[in-house]
Write a protein that holds these residues in place. Structure first.
Motif, PDB file in Angstrom:
ATOM      1  N   LEU A 180       0.832  -1.206   0.000  1.00 29.87           N
ATOM      2  CA  LEU A 180       0.000   0.000   0.000  1.00 29.87           C
ATOM      3  C   LEU A 180       0.862   1.250   0.000  1.00 29.87           C
ATOM      4  CD1 LEU A 180      -2.886   1.085   0.169  1.00 29.87           C
ATOM      5  CD2 LEU A 180      -2.675   1.032   2.640  1.00 29.87           C
ATOM      6  N   PHE A 181       1.930   1.246   0.803  1.00 26.17           N
ATOM      7  CA  PHE A 181       2.841   2.400   0.823  1.00 26.17           C
ATOM      8  C   PHE A 181       3.534   2.561  -0.527  1.00 26.17           C
ATOM      9  CE2 PHE A 181       3.520   2.160   5.693  1.00 26.17           C
ATOM     10  CZ  PHE A 181       2.302   2.804   5.862  1.00 26.17           C
ATOM     11  N   ALA A 182       3.906   1.421  -1.157  1.00 27.70           N
ATOM     12  CA  ALA A 182       4.560   1.492  -2.469  1.00 27.70           C
ATOM     13  C   ALA A 182       3.619   2.104  -3.498  1.00 27.70           C
ATOM     14  CB  ALA A 182       5.011   0.102  -2.907  1.00 27.70           C
ATOM     15  N   MET A 183       2.361   1.680  -3.498  1.00 28.02           N
ATOM     16  CA  MET A 183       1.399   2.249  -4.445  1.00 28.02           C
ATOM     17  C   MET A 183       1.176   3.740  -4.204  1.00 28.02           C
ATOM     18  SD  MET A 183      -1.483  -0.752  -4.690  1.00 28.02           S
ATOM     19  CE  MET A 183      -1.096  -2.365  -5.364  1.00 28.02           C
ATOM     20  N   GLN A 191       4.096   5.553  -5.531  1.00 26.04           N
ATOM     21  CA  GLN A 191       4.031   5.643  -6.992  1.00 26.04           C
ATOM     22  C   GLN A 191       3.118   6.785  -7.427  1.00 26.04           C
ATOM     23  OE1 GLN A 191       3.509   1.861  -9.160  1.00 26.04           O
ATOM     24  NE2 GLN A 191       3.987   0.835  -7.198  1.00 26.04           N
ATOM     25  N   ASN A 192       1.981   6.900  -6.765  1.00 24.21           N
ATOM     26  CA  ASN A 192       1.085   8.015  -7.085  1.00 24.21           C
ATOM     27  C   ASN A 192       1.784   9.349  -6.878  1.00 24.21           C
ATOM     28  OD1 ASN A 192      -1.101   6.411  -7.778  1.00 24.21           O
ATOM     29  ND2 ASN A 192      -1.890   6.350  -5.684  1.00 24.21           N
ATOM     30  N   ALA A 214      -0.557   4.742 -17.076  1.00 20.49           N
ATOM     31  CA  ALA A 214       0.086   4.043 -15.957  1.00 20.49           C
ATOM     32  C   ALA A 214      -0.508   4.480 -14.612  1.00 20.49           C
ATOM     33  CB  ALA A 214       1.596   4.307 -15.984  1.00 20.49           C
ATOM     34  N   TRP A 215      -0.750   5.782 -14.506  1.00 21.79           N
ATOM     35  CA  TRP A 215      -1.269   6.323 -13.241  1.00 21.79           C
ATOM     36  C   TRP A 215      -2.697   5.833 -12.987  1.00 21.79           C
ATOM     37  CZ3 TRP A 215      -1.162  12.281 -11.896  1.00 21.79           C
ATOM     38  CH2 TRP A 215      -1.289  12.433 -10.517  1.00 21.79           C
ATOM     39  N   GLY A 216      -3.541   5.797 -14.018  1.00 21.63           N
ATOM     40  CA  GLY A 216      -4.918   5.323 -13.846  1.00 21.63           C
ATOM     41  C   GLY A 216      -4.971   3.856 -13.448  1.00 21.63           C
ATOM     42  N   LYS A 217      -4.107   3.069 -14.086  1.00 17.23           N
ATOM     43  CA  LYS A 217      -4.069   1.664 -13.713  1.00 17.23           C
ATOM     44  C   LYS A 217      -3.616   1.487 -12.274  1.00 17.23           C
ATOM     45  CE  LYS A 217      -2.337  -2.769 -15.372  1.00 17.23           C
ATOM     46  NZ  LYS A 217      -1.496  -3.459 -16.374  1.00 17.23           N
ATOM     47  N   LYS A 218      -2.652   2.340 -11.876  1.00 19.95           N
ATOM     48  CA  LYS A 218      -2.148   2.235 -10.507  1.00 19.95           C
ATOM     49  C   LYS A 218      -3.228   2.653  -9.503  1.00 19.95           C
ATOM     50  CE  LYS A 218       1.270   1.079 -10.289  1.00 19.95           C
ATOM     51  NZ  LYS A 218       1.689  -0.317 -10.262  1.00 19.95           N
ATOM     52  N   ARG A 219      -3.973   3.721  -9.812  1.00 20.78           N
ATOM     53  CA  ARG A 219      -5.042   4.129  -8.896  1.00 20.78           C
ATOM     54  C   ARG A 219      -6.117   3.052  -8.788  1.00 20.78           C
ATOM     55  NH1 ARG A 219      -4.453   9.234 -11.482  1.00 20.78           N
ATOM     56  NH2 ARG A 219      -6.257   8.755 -12.789  1.00 20.78           N
ATOM     57  N   GLU A 220      -6.444   2.434  -9.944  1.00 19.58           N
ATOM     58  CA  GLU A 220      -7.434   1.365  -9.913  1.00 19.58           C
ATOM     59  C   GLU A 220      -6.947   0.192  -9.068  1.00 19.58           C
ATOM     60  OE1 GLU A 220      -9.655  -1.695 -13.057  1.00 19.58           O
ATOM     61  OE2 GLU A 220      -8.403  -0.052 -13.775  1.00 19.58           O
ATOM     62  N   ARG A 221      -5.668  -0.168  -9.232  1.00 22.91           N
ATOM     63  CA  ARG A 221      -5.111  -1.274  -8.464  1.00 22.91           C
ATOM     64  C   ARG A 221      -5.035  -0.914  -6.979  1.00 22.91           C
ATOM     65  NH1 ARG A 221       0.168  -3.428 -10.976  1.00 22.91           N
ATOM     66  NH2 ARG A 221      -1.362  -3.991 -12.555  1.00 22.91           N
ATOM     67  N   HIS A 277      -6.734  -2.915  -4.163  1.00 20.46           N
ATOM     68  CA  HIS A 277      -5.896  -3.438  -3.079  1.00 20.46           C
ATOM     69  C   HIS A 277      -6.460  -3.026  -1.715  1.00 20.46           C
ATOM     70  CE1 HIS A 277      -2.233  -4.945  -1.210  1.00 20.46           C
ATOM     71  NE2 HIS A 277      -2.188  -3.817  -0.493  1.00 20.46           N
ATOM     72  N   LYS A 278      -6.909  -1.785  -1.585  1.00 16.87           N
ATOM     73  CA  LYS A 278      -7.507  -1.338  -0.322  1.00 16.87           C
ATOM     74  C   LYS A 278      -8.751  -2.149   0.003  1.00 16.87           C
ATOM     75  CE  LYS A 278      -5.872   3.440  -0.356  1.00 16.87           C
ATOM     76  NZ  LYS A 278      -6.283   4.863  -0.435  1.00 16.87           N
ATOM     77  N   ARG A 279      -9.584  -2.380  -1.041  1.00 19.06           N
ATOM     78  CA  ARG A 279     -10.805  -3.146  -0.822  1.00 19.06           C
ATOM     79  C   ARG A 279     -10.483  -4.573  -0.378  1.00 19.06           C
ATOM     80  NH1 ARG A 279     -12.670  -2.185  -5.305  1.00 19.06           N
ATOM     81  NH2 ARG A 279     -12.120  -4.111  -6.399  1.00 19.06           N
ATOM     82  N   ASP A 280      -9.483  -5.191  -1.079  1.00 20.09           N
ATOM     83  CA  ASP A 280      -9.098  -6.561  -0.707  1.00 20.09           C
ATOM     84  C   ASP A 280      -8.535  -6.607   0.711  1.00 20.09           C
ATOM     85  OD1 ASP A 280      -9.904  -7.304  -3.209  1.00 20.09           O
ATOM     86  OD2 ASP A 280      -7.879  -7.343  -4.066  1.00 20.09           O
ATOM     87  N   ARG A 281      -7.745  -5.578   1.054  1.00 15.88           N
ATOM     88  CA  ARG A 281      -7.146  -5.587   2.389  1.00 15.88           C
ATOM     89  C   ARG A 281      -8.217  -5.420   3.472  1.00 15.88           C
ATOM     90  NH1 ARG A 281      -3.794  -8.676   2.371  1.00 15.88           N
ATOM     91  NH2 ARG A 281      -4.700  -9.180   0.355  1.00 15.88           N
ATOM     92  N   LEU A 282      -9.219  -4.574   3.189  1.00 14.29           N
ATOM     93  CA  LEU A 282     -10.304  -4.407   4.164  1.00 14.29           C
ATOM     94  C   LEU A 282     -11.060  -5.722   4.360  1.00 14.29           C
ATOM     95  CD1 LEU A 282     -11.709  -0.886   3.216  1.00 14.29           C
ATOM     96  CD2 LEU A 282     -10.419  -1.513   5.253  1.00 14.29           C
TER      97      LEU A 282
END
Length: 547
Positions: free
Chosen positions: A39-42, A45-46, A159-166, A170-175
């Motif tokens: 999460l910190f890496a993503m 990246q943003n 690249a940025w849109g794909k990263k925001r989507e991921r 990722h936040k949803r999966d982690r929750l």
């Protein structure tokens, strides 16, 4: 299985469950740490994408500023390119940290395309700055921004849109994983606790059942049942103990049989002696029984004498005051008549009539006092009607004046009190008893320091309240619940019989009211009487009130 083996099994299961729980918690913590790193890496990246997007303004402005200062544009541009290369290199490292092999190649390819487009845009920017110079600063900034949007932004946005989507996924999966971890953290310890408790209960129940069987067998042997045998099951410590117990029981049984044989022989020789002693004992018991019956009859006769004496003392105590009042008034009337030579004057006539009226009232009081001894067993009749409580209280205080005179002041507060429904003579008897009791609670000699207060006032729910209070010695708390019992008294012998308050309670109950008492030792006593208020409908209904 032996008891030691069961305990070891319980310990192994408990330790195993703790180890499983520890491993599960460690795995959850490890997954949480990795997820947090991703999460910190993503997020970083943003941040880098935002920083690279800001180059659309930052790099042209830097080159124009260097051009205005006369610096070498190439050196400045190379420095900016190195910075951009470092940002893209860090971006590739962060992409690699996401630990998603299925999309790693595609993500690195997007980063590489964005890098080439970004560096290419920076190469063309130097020549534009040189051609435009300082005079075309605004035009260079607008052109550079436009070219950045056309050449670089599509790659960065992709690249940025794909990263925001991921990142959102990722936040949803982690929750969801955290919620599952919460359920796991609650369910698994509960299950483990249930398993441990079940094993512990099984072990304890087994041990308790074995211990109870042993205790019951020992108790039966203690009661003389030497036929008891414990069941022997298995090869554990309890089975060994049960076998030893059964051997001991068998030895005791043999010993008892031998003693019984010897005792039987001795019993036969002693039986004849016992018969002779039994005959003597029976004769002695008959004599003592006859003596006890005679003593019991004497005790019953003595108890009846005591009861009769208490009744006689009660009658004498209750009749003494009104009888003395009657005799005093009759003596006064006789003296007045002997003194008169002719017809009495109106004033003398009124005084004689008043004395005779009071004597008649006292005689009625004596008649009612005699009948009150029957109240505890049955009811009689007395006519009921409106009662002026002020008049009744005043009459009662007058009759008790000889008891109160040397002990306290009488204070009356009866203004505005409604008329009660009842029998005036009966109520006068109640108030007279209460006033005399209040006087007896005050030692003689200090009249000004003590008072007996008579209060009549309107109460709640169509009732009238009468309070008789004194500043005397009070009633001990242990006697408050017994003062209304017949023949209960704390006065010395010959002073009271214990009938007064019992009769008062019966009279008040007869009137449809109730009487209560409050007292504090050393501070006085208050008797509170609640009576029904007389109404017009009761005045129009002739009849008798059940006593």
């Amino acid at each position: 299985m032996t008891v030691r083996g069961k305990i070891l099994l319980f310990a192994v299961v408990a330790v195993g469950l703790v180890a499983v729980l520890g491993g599960a918690l460690y795995a959850l913590a490890t997954r949480g740490r990795l997820s947090t790193e991703q999460l910190f890496a993503m997020q970083e990246q943003n941040t880098l994408y935002g920083k690279l997007t800001g180059d659309a303004v930052w790099v042209p402005h830097t080159l124009l500023e260097a051009y205005g200062k006369g610096q070498e544009l190439r050196g400045v541009l190379e420095a900016e390119q190195l910075r951009a290369e470092a940002d893209f290199a860090h971006l590739r490292e962060l992409v690699a940290l996401e630990d998603m092999p299925e999309s790693l190649t595609e993500d690195l390819s997007l980063v590489e395309e964005a890098r080439r487009a970004h560096l290419g845009w920076m190469e063309h920017l130097e020549s534009r700055v040189r051609l435009a110079g300082m005079d075309g600063e605004d035009r260079v900034l607008h052109e550079s921004i436009d070219s950045f949007r056309m050449q670089v932004m599509p790659y960065l946005n992709k690249a940025w849109g794909k990263k925001r989507e991921r990142l959102a996924r990722h936040k949803r999966d982690r929750l969801e994983a955290l919620r599952a971890g919460q359920v796991f953290g609650v369910t698994v310890p509960l299950v483990a606790l249930g398993v441990v408790l079940t094993l512990a209960a099984t072990l304890l129940i087994t041990l308790r059942r074995s211990s109870l069987a042993l205790l019951r067998g020992a108790a039966r042997i203690g009661r003389g049942d030497f036929t008891t045998e414990l069941p022997v099951k298995g090869k554990d410590e309890y089975a060994t103990l049960a076998r030893a117990f059964n051997r001991m029981t068998e030895e005791l049984r043999d010993t008892v049989r031998e003693k019984e044989r010897l005792a039987k022989a001795e019993a036969e020789s002693a039986e004849r002696e016992m018969r002779r002693y039994n005959l003597l004992l029976e004769e002695t018991v008959r004599q003592r029984t006859t003596e006890l019956e005679e003593a019991n009859a004497q005790l019953l006769f003595a108890d009846r004498l005591v009861t009769v004496g208490q009744l006689a003392a009660g009658v004498g105590h209750e009749i003494n005051n009104p009888l003395a009042f009657i005799l005093g008034n009759l003596s006064y009337a006789r003296e007045e008549l002997e003194r008169m030579q002719g017809a009495p004057s109106p004033l003398e006539r009124e005084e004689l009539l008043a004395a005779l009226s009071e004597a008649h009232e006292g005689a009625e009081r004596v008649k009612l006092l005699v009948q009150d001894l029957k109240m505890l067993a049955r009811a009689d009749d007395a006519v009921g009607g409106p009662v002026d409580l002020e008049s009744v209280l005043r009459s009662a205080s007058k009759m008790a004046a000889h008891e109160v005179r040397q002990r306290a002041r009488v204070v009356m507060q009866t203004e505005g009190a409604p008329r009660a429904h009842g029998n005036a003579a009966r109520l006068c008897q109640v108030f007279l008893n209460l006033i005399i009791n209040a006087a007896h609670a005050i030692p003689p000699g200090q009249v000004e320091q003590n008072e007996i207060r008579l209060v009549a006032r309107k109460g709640p729910d169509t009732r009238v309240l009468v309070e008789v209070s004194d500043s005397g010695c009070g009633i001990p708390a242990e006697n408050l619940e017994r003062i209304f019992r017949p023949f209960f008294t704390t006065k010395p012998a010959g002073v009271g019989s214990g009938l007064g308050l019992s009769v008062c309670q019966r009279i008040i109950t007869m009137h449809g009211g109730d009487i209560t008492v409050e007292s504090q030792p050393g501070r006085g006593t208050t008797f509170r009487i609640a009576l029904p208020v007389h109404t017009a409908s009761e005045s129009s209904e002739p009849g008798a009130m059940a006593a």
